[in-house]
Design a protein around this motif. Structure first.
Motif, PDB file in Angstrom:
ATOM      1  N   MET A   9       0.803  -1.207   0.000  1.00  0.00           N
ATOM      2  CA  MET A   9       0.000   0.000   0.000  1.00  0.00           C
ATOM      3  C   MET A   9       0.848   1.275   0.000  1.00  0.00           C
ATOM      4  O   MET A   9       0.393   2.331  -0.452  1.00  0.00           O
ATOM      5  CB  MET A   9      -0.927   0.006   1.217  1.00  0.00           C
ATOM      6  N   THR A  10       2.080   1.207   0.496  1.00  0.00           N
ATOM      7  CA  THR A  10       2.879   2.423   0.662  1.00  0.00           C
ATOM      8  C   THR A  10       4.035   2.557  -0.326  1.00  0.00           C
ATOM      9  O   THR A  10       4.624   3.636  -0.432  1.00  0.00           O
ATOM     10  CB  THR A  10       3.447   2.495   2.090  1.00  0.00           C
ATOM     11  N   HIS A  87       7.466  -2.514 -13.714  1.00  0.00           N
ATOM     12  CA  HIS A  87       6.680  -1.322 -13.358  1.00  0.00           C
ATOM     13  C   HIS A  87       5.230  -1.490 -13.782  1.00  0.00           C
ATOM     14  O   HIS A  87       4.297  -1.189 -13.010  1.00  0.00           O
ATOM     15  CB  HIS A  87       7.279  -0.092 -14.035  1.00  0.00           C
ATOM     16  N   THR A  88       5.017  -1.998 -14.982  1.00  0.00           N
ATOM     17  CA  THR A  88       3.655  -2.188 -15.486  1.00  0.00           C
ATOM     18  C   THR A  88       2.891  -3.212 -14.659  1.00  0.00           C
ATOM     19  O   THR A  88       1.751  -2.977 -14.228  1.00  0.00           O
ATOM     20  CB  THR A  88       3.688  -2.634 -16.961  1.00  0.00           C
ATOM     21  N   GLU A  89       3.523  -4.382 -14.408  1.00  0.00           N
ATOM     22  CA  GLU A  89       2.835  -5.466 -13.713  1.00  0.00           C
ATOM     23  C   GLU A  89       2.616  -5.145 -12.234  1.00  0.00           C
ATOM     24  O   GLU A  89       1.512  -5.357 -11.695  1.00  0.00           O
ATOM     25  CB  GLU A  89       3.655  -6.749 -13.853  1.00  0.00           C
ATOM     26  N   LEU A  90       3.623  -4.636 -11.566  1.00  0.00           N
ATOM     27  CA  LEU A  90       3.480  -4.331 -10.142  1.00  0.00           C
ATOM     28  C   LEU A  90       2.497  -3.193  -9.911  1.00  0.00           C
ATOM     29  O   LEU A  90       1.738  -3.200  -8.933  1.00  0.00           O
ATOM     30  CB  LEU A  90       4.837  -3.984  -9.540  1.00  0.00           C
ATOM     31  N   THR A  91       2.485  -2.202 -10.812  1.00  0.00           N
ATOM     32  CA  THR A  91       1.522  -1.104 -10.693  1.00  0.00           C
ATOM     33  C   THR A  91       0.097  -1.619 -10.845  1.00  0.00           C
ATOM     34  O   THR A  91      -0.810  -1.221 -10.102  1.00  0.00           O
ATOM     35  CB  THR A  91       1.809  -0.028 -11.756  1.00  0.00           C
ATOM     36  N   ARG A  92      -0.112  -2.530 -11.808  1.00  0.00           N
ATOM     37  CA  ARG A  92      -1.438  -3.107 -12.025  1.00  0.00           C
ATOM     38  C   ARG A  92      -1.900  -3.878 -10.791  1.00  0.00           C
ATOM     39  O   ARG A  92      -3.046  -3.721 -10.329  1.00  0.00           O
ATOM     40  CB  ARG A  92      -1.409  -4.038 -13.235  1.00  0.00           C
ATOM     41  N   GLN A  94      -0.735  -3.650  -7.671  1.00  0.00           N
ATOM     42  CA  GLN A  94      -0.888  -2.755  -6.526  1.00  0.00           C
ATOM     43  C   GLN A  94      -2.236  -2.042  -6.585  1.00  0.00           C
ATOM     44  O   GLN A  94      -2.920  -1.893  -5.562  1.00  0.00           O
ATOM     45  CB  GLN A  94       0.250  -1.740  -6.501  1.00  0.00           C
ATOM     46  N   LYS A  95      -2.627  -1.614  -7.781  1.00  0.00           N
ATOM     47  CA  LYS A  95      -3.924  -0.939  -7.958  1.00  0.00           C
ATOM     48  C   LYS A  95      -5.070  -1.899  -7.610  1.00  0.00           C
ATOM     49  O   LYS A  95      -6.089  -1.483  -7.025  1.00  0.00           O
ATOM     50  CB  LYS A  95      -4.074  -0.452  -9.388  1.00  0.00           C
ATOM     51  N   ALA A  96      -4.900  -3.184  -7.946  1.00  0.00           N
ATOM     52  CA  ALA A  96      -5.939  -4.164  -7.632  1.00  0.00           C
ATOM     53  C   ALA A  96      -6.143  -4.270  -6.122  1.00  0.00           C
ATOM     54  O   ALA A  96      -7.284  -4.381  -5.642  1.00  0.00           O
ATOM     55  CB  ALA A  96      -5.565  -5.525  -8.213  1.00  0.00           C
ATOM     56  N   VAL A  97      -5.064  -4.225  -5.353  1.00  0.00           N
ATOM     57  CA  VAL A  97      -5.178  -4.265  -3.897  1.00  0.00           C
ATOM     58  C   VAL A  97      -5.880  -3.011  -3.390  1.00  0.00           C
ATOM     59  O   VAL A  97      -6.803  -3.088  -2.567  1.00  0.00           O
ATOM     60  CB  VAL A  97      -3.783  -4.386  -3.243  1.00  0.00           C
ATOM     61  N   VAL A 161      -2.484  -9.265  -2.158  1.00  0.00           N
ATOM     62  CA  VAL A 161      -1.136  -8.915  -1.694  1.00  0.00           C
ATOM     63  C   VAL A 161      -0.146  -9.998  -2.119  1.00  0.00           C
ATOM     64  O   VAL A 161       0.973  -9.697  -2.550  1.00  0.00           O
ATOM     65  CB  VAL A 161      -1.116  -8.731  -0.165  1.00  0.00           C
ATOM     66  N   LYS A 162      -0.546 -11.259  -1.991  1.00  0.00           N
ATOM     67  CA  LYS A 162       0.331 -12.358  -2.395  1.00  0.00           C
ATOM     68  C   LYS A 162       0.636 -12.295  -3.891  1.00  0.00           C
ATOM     69  O   LYS A 162       1.739 -12.632  -4.334  1.00  0.00           O
ATOM     70  CB  LYS A 162      -0.293 -13.706  -2.050  1.00  0.00           C
ATOM     71  N   ALA A 163      -0.338 -11.860  -4.689  1.00  0.00           N
ATOM     72  CA  ALA A 163      -0.113 -11.729  -6.128  1.00  0.00           C
ATOM     73  C   ALA A 163       0.976 -10.698  -6.405  1.00  0.00           C
ATOM     74  O   ALA A 163       1.808 -10.876  -7.300  1.00  0.00           O
ATOM     75  CB  ALA A 163      -1.408 -11.338  -6.832  1.00  0.00           C
TER      76      ALA A 163
END
Length: 444
Positions: A9-10, A87-92, A94-97, A161-163
């Motif tokens: 989240m941070t 960057h693309t995958e982690l941003t996607r 993170q947004k889902a969480v 979060v695990k994803a």
């Protein structure tokens, strides 16, 4: 390290895009260096005016150096691509969480700093409504339903979060593989990776071996990569620490390192590798109650090294290999409680070396050999103690008008390991004595 809810989240993922662009620029720059090297060094020396054994050796190393520049470009561009994908995958993800948390809060569920959801819809009721609710025949069932739904939100958030963590581990695997040279082309192992894969979906897949039974093997490992970057640092004098002063400057094109180990009972396998390209210079000196130390050095070019070790109880073997292309000079001298060292070197060209040795019960011996292509000279003598308490004693001498090399030896003494071996031997002798006594006693 496993990512938790608070991390997801941070964390600010935007720097990944900037770092990716920096790696792309570095890759392009390596390509330019390769072209310049082939045009202004390799081809000039290969115009036919120079012949003979020295020429052949020089051309061999020149071809390897040119290859490494190309490999460095491939590795840097692959890392740039991986960071973009990351960057693309982690941003996607993170947004889902965050979207999941937003949906939970919209339905009167509060999510705490650990990702646990709790129903707080009743908090907004008036005192009269709360009184009526508490006396509702279905109040217990309503409470149970709220807890069940809260647990559902908590579980869904944990899965999201695990994803993110799974994707982060995938990025780590991909970057580790991109910076690991396991082929014998160019300068051999531990050079730049000409076969680095820049597709995160392919390069980040788990190792099939990692999911099989390990039969007691415990593995550990980590890797690090950085660059490009420039900087300077000056400190001292520090009269309290006895340091007269030190200064350092560097212009890094890139650096990468990795290390790992496998342990199974008394058997341990360990290895390290690192690579660097750029220029650096440093000088330092100090006088403390533990001794006197002074050194200065400069380097410009590329260097890589790898080493491995295998231990089975008190017996161990080790090997190291390293390669350098560029120019370097240095001098050092020191004496103190942790040993003495004295050395000087100057070299321009390319060189490669290897060391091997073995130790038994904490006492070891080994030898070093290097091949040089280029003018240089080196001499060193040292006896010092490292941070683990192991004493190292060694010497090395080398000279090269055009083609030459260096030879050296080294001895190691590990007091802690000697003590452990002696203790184990004493236990074994004691056990044997007990067996003999029991056997003699049984005769009577």
């Amino acid at each position: 390290m496993t990512l938790n809810y608070h991390d997801v989240m941070t964390t600010d993922l935007s720097p990944l895009a900037d770092v990716s662009e920096a790696w792309k620029k570095m890759g392009d720059r390596f390509g330019e260096l390769k072209t310049d090297y082939e045009k202004h060094v390799q081809s000039v020396l290969g115009n036919g005016n120079w012949q003979g054994l020295a020429y052949g050796t020089q051309q061999q190393y020149a071809s390897a150096t040119a290859f490494e520049f190309g490999a460095a470009k491939a590795e840097a561009l692959a890392i740039a691509s991986l960071l973009t994908d990351a960057h693309t995958e982690l941003t996607r993800l993170q947004k889902a969480v965050k979207d999941l948390v937003h949906d939970a809060e919209a339905k009167d569920f509060k999510v705490d700093s650990s990702g646990k959801a709790t129903y707080v819809g009743y908090d907004n009721l008036s005192e009269q409504e709360k009184y009526a609710l508490h006396h509702d025949p279905d109040y217990a069932q309503l409470q149970s339903d709220a807890r069940e739904k809260a647990q559902g939100w908590t579980d869904n958030i944990a899965k999201a979060v695990k994803a993110v963590d799974d994707a982060d581990q995938s990025v780590k695997r991909a970057l580790t593989r991109a910076t690991s040279d396991v082929s014998t082309d160019g300068l051999g192992f531990a050079g730049f990776n000409a076969h680095a894969v820049g597709d995160l979906a392919k390069a980040g897949k788990p190792d099939p071996k990692a999911t099989t039974k390990t039969d007691g093997w415990i593995s550990k490992g980590e890797s690090e990569a950085s660059g490009p970057g420039v900087g300077t640092e000056v400190s001292g004098p520090d009269t309290g620490a006895g340091k007269l002063g030190e200064a350092e400057a560097h212009a890094d094109l890139g650096r990468a390192s990795a290390e790992g180990s496998l342990t199974n009972g008394p058997m341990k396998l360990a290895g390290e590798a690192e690579a660097y390209a750029g220029a650096k210079a440093s000088a330092a000196g100090g006088i403390t109650n533990e001794g006197i130390q002074g050194e200065a050095g400069a380097f410009a070019g590329g260097e890589a090294s790898t080493k491995g070790r295998a231990d089975l109880g008190p017996v161990g073997v080790y090997a190291r290999a390293e390669g350098t292309a560029g120019a370097e000079a240095g001098v050092n001298a020191g004496a103190g409680l942790d040993g003495v060292q004295l050395g000087a070197e100057a070299f321009a060209g390319a060189k490669g070396g290897a060391s091997a040795g073995a130790d038994v019960g904490g006492i070891g011996a080994g030898a070093t050999v290097e091949g040089w292509a280029g003018p240089g000279a080196e001499a060193s003598l040292n006896a010092n103690k490292d941070t683990s308490g192991t004493w190292h004693v060694g010497a090395e001498v080398g000279v090269s008008p055009i083609v030459g090399g260096a030879l050296g030896f080294e001895f190691t003494v590990d007091p802690g390991k000697i003590a452990d071996t002696a203790s184990s031997a004493a236990d074994a002798v004691g056990d044997a004595a007990g067996w003999v006594a029991d056997g003699v006693g049984s005769l009577f």
